[in-house]
Motif scaffolding. Structure first.
Motif, PDB file in Angstrom:
ATOM      1  N   ASP A   3       0.815  -1.216   0.000  1.00  0.00           N
ATOM      2  CA  ASP A   3       0.000   0.000   0.000  1.00  0.00           C
ATOM      3  C   ASP A   3       0.846   1.262   0.000  1.00  0.00           C
ATOM      4  O   ASP A   3       0.472   2.287  -0.602  1.00  0.00           O
ATOM      5  CB  ASP A   3      -0.924   0.006   1.222  1.00  0.00           C
ATOM      6  CG  ASP A   3      -2.132  -0.892   1.043  1.00  0.00           C
ATOM      7  OD1 ASP A   3      -2.306  -1.413  -0.080  1.00  0.00           O
ATOM      8  OD2 ASP A   3      -2.889  -1.070   2.010  1.00  0.00           O
ATOM      9  N   LEU A   7       0.535   4.164  -2.748  1.00  0.00           N
ATOM     10  CA  LEU A   7       0.225   5.544  -2.386  1.00  0.00           C
ATOM     11  C   LEU A   7       1.218   6.512  -3.010  1.00  0.00           C
ATOM     12  O   LEU A   7       0.836   7.560  -3.536  1.00  0.00           O
ATOM     13  CB  LEU A   7       0.221   5.692  -0.867  1.00  0.00           C
ATOM     14  CG  LEU A   7      -0.057   7.103  -0.332  1.00  0.00           C
ATOM     15  CD1 LEU A   7      -1.395   7.627  -0.827  1.00  0.00           C
ATOM     16  CD2 LEU A   7      -0.006   7.113   1.200  1.00  0.00           C
ATOM     17  N   ARG A  10       0.410   6.772  -6.688  1.00  0.00           N
ATOM     18  CA  ARG A  10      -0.813   7.512  -6.951  1.00  0.00           C
ATOM     19  C   ARG A  10      -0.641   9.008  -6.669  1.00  0.00           C
ATOM     20  O   ARG A  10      -1.132   9.856  -7.422  1.00  0.00           O
ATOM     21  CB  ARG A  10      -1.969   6.951  -6.100  1.00  0.00           C
ATOM     22  CG  ARG A  10      -3.320   7.599  -6.407  1.00  0.00           C
ATOM     23  CD  ARG A  10      -3.647   7.423  -7.887  1.00  0.00           C
ATOM     24  NE  ARG A  10      -4.740   8.257  -8.303  1.00  0.00           N
ATOM     25  CZ  ARG A  10      -5.939   7.776  -8.654  1.00  0.00           C
ATOM     26  NH1 ARG A  10      -6.178   6.465  -8.599  1.00  0.00           N
ATOM     27  NH2 ARG A  10      -6.881   8.590  -9.063  1.00  0.00           N
ATOM     28  N   ALA A  43      -1.581  11.959   4.209  1.00  0.00           N
ATOM     29  CA  ALA A  43      -1.970  10.772   3.448  1.00  0.00           C
ATOM     30  C   ALA A  43      -1.112   9.575   3.845  1.00  0.00           C
ATOM     31  O   ALA A  43      -1.614   8.451   4.010  1.00  0.00           O
ATOM     32  CB  ALA A  43      -1.849  11.046   1.950  1.00  0.00           C
ATOM     33  N   GLU A  44       0.183   9.799   4.016  1.00  0.00           N
ATOM     34  CA  GLU A  44       1.097   8.718   4.392  1.00  0.00           C
ATOM     35  C   GLU A  44       0.727   8.165   5.766  1.00  0.00           C
ATOM     36  O   GLU A  44       0.765   6.946   5.991  1.00  0.00           O
ATOM     37  CB  GLU A  44       2.523   9.243   4.391  1.00  0.00           C
ATOM     38  CG  GLU A  44       3.577   8.177   4.639  1.00  0.00           C
ATOM     39  CD  GLU A  44       4.979   8.733   4.630  1.00  0.00           C
ATOM     40  OE1 GLU A  44       5.900   8.042   4.168  1.00  0.00           O
ATOM     41  OE2 GLU A  44       5.157   9.892   5.103  1.00  0.00           O
ATOM     42  N   LEU A  48      -3.741   3.924   2.555  1.00  0.00           N
ATOM     43  CA  LEU A  48      -4.785   3.720   1.552  1.00  0.00           C
ATOM     44  C   LEU A  48      -5.837   2.684   1.962  1.00  0.00           C
ATOM     45  O   LEU A  48      -6.825   2.503   1.240  1.00  0.00           O
ATOM     46  CB  LEU A  48      -4.156   3.263   0.221  1.00  0.00           C
ATOM     47  CG  LEU A  48      -3.652   4.345  -0.732  1.00  0.00           C
ATOM     48  CD1 LEU A  48      -2.960   3.693  -1.928  1.00  0.00           C
ATOM     49  CD2 LEU A  48      -4.792   5.230  -1.209  1.00  0.00           C
ATOM     50  N   VAL A  51      -9.705   2.927   1.213  1.00  0.00           N
ATOM     51  CA  VAL A  51      -9.979   4.068   0.331  1.00  0.00           C
ATOM     52  C   VAL A  51     -10.446   3.551  -1.028  1.00  0.00           C
ATOM     53  O   VAL A  51      -9.707   2.844  -1.719  1.00  0.00           O
ATOM     54  CB  VAL A  51      -8.727   4.953   0.157  1.00  0.00           C
ATOM     55  CG1 VAL A  51      -9.007   6.058  -0.856  1.00  0.00           C
ATOM     56  CG2 VAL A  51      -8.301   5.534   1.493  1.00  0.00           C
ATOM     57  N   PRO A  54      -9.033   6.861  -4.528  1.00  0.00           N
ATOM     58  CA  PRO A  54      -7.800   7.525  -4.096  1.00  0.00           C
ATOM     59  C   PRO A  54      -7.670   8.959  -4.607  1.00  0.00           C
ATOM     60  O   PRO A  54      -7.210   9.838  -3.874  1.00  0.00           O
ATOM     61  CB  PRO A  54      -6.692   6.628  -4.667  1.00  0.00           C
ATOM     62  CG  PRO A  54      -7.336   5.291  -4.817  1.00  0.00           C
ATOM     63  CD  PRO A  54      -8.755   5.565  -5.199  1.00  0.00           C
ATOM     64  N   TRP A  57      -9.953  11.156  -2.630  1.00  0.00           N
ATOM     65  CA  TRP A  57      -9.442  11.205  -1.253  1.00  0.00           C
ATOM     66  C   TRP A  57      -8.263  12.159  -1.150  1.00  0.00           C
ATOM     67  O   TRP A  57      -8.208  12.994  -0.231  1.00  0.00           O
ATOM     68  CB  TRP A  57      -9.050   9.784  -0.841  1.00  0.00           C
ATOM     69  CG  TRP A  57      -8.443   9.632   0.512  1.00  0.00           C
ATOM     70  CD1 TRP A  57      -9.045   9.804   1.722  1.00  0.00           C
ATOM     71  CD2 TRP A  57      -7.091   9.236   0.794  1.00  0.00           C
ATOM     72  NE1 TRP A  57      -8.172   9.540   2.743  1.00  0.00           N
ATOM     73  CE2 TRP A  57      -6.963   9.181   2.214  1.00  0.00           C
ATOM     74  CE3 TRP A  57      -5.996   8.898  -0.003  1.00  0.00           C
ATOM     75  CZ2 TRP A  57      -5.762   8.817   2.826  1.00  0.00           C
ATOM     76  CZ3 TRP A  57      -4.807   8.539   0.620  1.00  0.00           C
ATOM     77  CH2 TRP A  57      -4.700   8.500   2.016  1.00  0.00           C
ATOM     78  N   LEU A  58      -7.333  12.094  -2.094  1.00  0.00           N
ATOM     79  CA  LEU A  58      -6.182  12.996  -2.072  1.00  0.00           C
ATOM     80  C   LEU A  58      -6.614  14.441  -2.311  1.00  0.00           C
ATOM     81  O   LEU A  58      -6.077  15.369  -1.673  1.00  0.00           O
ATOM     82  CB  LEU A  58      -5.160  12.566  -3.137  1.00  0.00           C
ATOM     83  CG  LEU A  58      -4.404  11.273  -2.851  1.00  0.00           C
ATOM     84  CD1 LEU A  58      -3.571  10.857  -4.058  1.00  0.00           C
ATOM     85  CD2 LEU A  58      -3.522  11.416  -1.611  1.00  0.00           C
TER      86      LEU A  58
END
Length: 299
Positions: A3, A7, A10, A43-44, A48, A51, A54, A57-58
């Motif tokens: 993940d 991330l 993405r 985010a980290e 994820l 989610v 993505p 969400w970001l």
């Protein structure tokens, strides 16, 4: 691929769009990059897991960070006792970024749009930027603002009216000067100023042209008045430099120019025309006069 790697991939894939959102929210590439750094850390930390969207969400994380930055900025403005505008050429808030990239980005977005966005409250700005510029549904924006979708729709509508404000009406401009000609001349004036083309600038000016600059422009103890084509051309170049962070805008319905480093209005040029030439230039930087102007975004 775990993940964490997904991330990273993405986030980098979406970075151009996320930076575009942050820039329109904040008006500064340096602040936009700061917002992306903070968003990445959030985010980290969250990861994820669970989610489903993505990208959305970001965008939400970046938008929330920008909203907090705008609210903090508003508080600093309220606490500040010094409303003196930054002089042209002074630090524009873009420290740490390439000034040329900053200016080109402002041009691509539209300096007038950045100026109008800077007049909006944080909630209005978020609603307008996400919905009107990035097609985010009101239903997705509502949780960020802790409001109903209907309330967010109203925020965006109010912001939209501000962005479209200052539309020219009948009789705009000097007698005998139509809107297309005015826009053509102001566009040519900006191009000549940016290029430092003195003779091209003179060719746009009426022989009896007068330039008036208030005392905040240079600054000087008294306003400056300059008459005559060549003298006015010199004065315009002195006042604007190479016209970075400058673009076309509607000023109380008439085409003019705004200078706005980091999206914050610092100076305007209003024009009067005779026989298709510039007969008068008003250079304004006084805070109270700038605040009284209705700035709109040309179509």
């Amino acid at each position: 691929m775990d993940d964490g790697e997904l991330l990273i991939r993405r986030f980098e894939q979406d970075r151009p769009r996320l930076r575009a959102v942050a820039y329109r929210m904040l008006g500064s590439l340096a602040e936009a990059d700061d917002a992306l750094q903070e968003a990445w850390l959030r985010a980290e930390a969250a990861g994820l897991a669970g989610v489903e969207n993505p990208g959305g969400w970001l965008t939400t994380i970046v938008s929330r960070v920008c909203l907090n930055m705008l609210r903090s900025r508003d508080r600093r403005r309220e606490d500040s006792l010094d409303d003196r505008p930054t002089e042209p050429g002074a630090d524009d808030g873009s420290s740490g970024t390439d000034p040329e990239e900053e200016a080109m980005t402002a041009d691509s977005v539209g300096v007038a749009l950045l100026v109008v966005l800077d007049t909006l409250g944080p909630a209005e700005r978020l609603a307008f930027v996400l919905h009107d510029l990035f097609a985010v549904p009101f239903e997705d924006i509502a949780p960020m603002l802790e409001r109903t979708p209907a309330a967010v729709r109203q925020l965006a509508s109010r912001a939209r009216r501000r962005v479209r404000g200052g539309a020219p009406g009948p009789g705009t401009g000097a007698a005998g000067t139509d809107a297309p000609r005015r826009r053509q001349v102001v566009t040519a004036f900006l191009a000549a100023t940016r290029g430092g083309d003195f003779e091209a600038l003179v060719s746009l000016l009426h022989p009896d042209v007068v330039l008036h600059a208030d005392r905040w422009v240079v600054p000087t103890p008294e306003p400056i008045v300059v008459a005559g084509g060549r003298a006015v051309a010199e004065g315009a170049l002195a006042a604007m430099g190479r016209a970075s962070f400058t673009g076309l805008a509607l000023l109380d319905g008439a085409m003019g120019l705004v200078m706005a480093p980091a999206g914050r209005l610092r100076l305007v040029l209003a024009f009067e025309m005779t026989d298709g030439l510039i007969a008068a230039i008003e250079v304004v930087a006084a805070p109270e006069r700038l605040a009284a102007l209705e700035v709109g975004v040309p179509e």
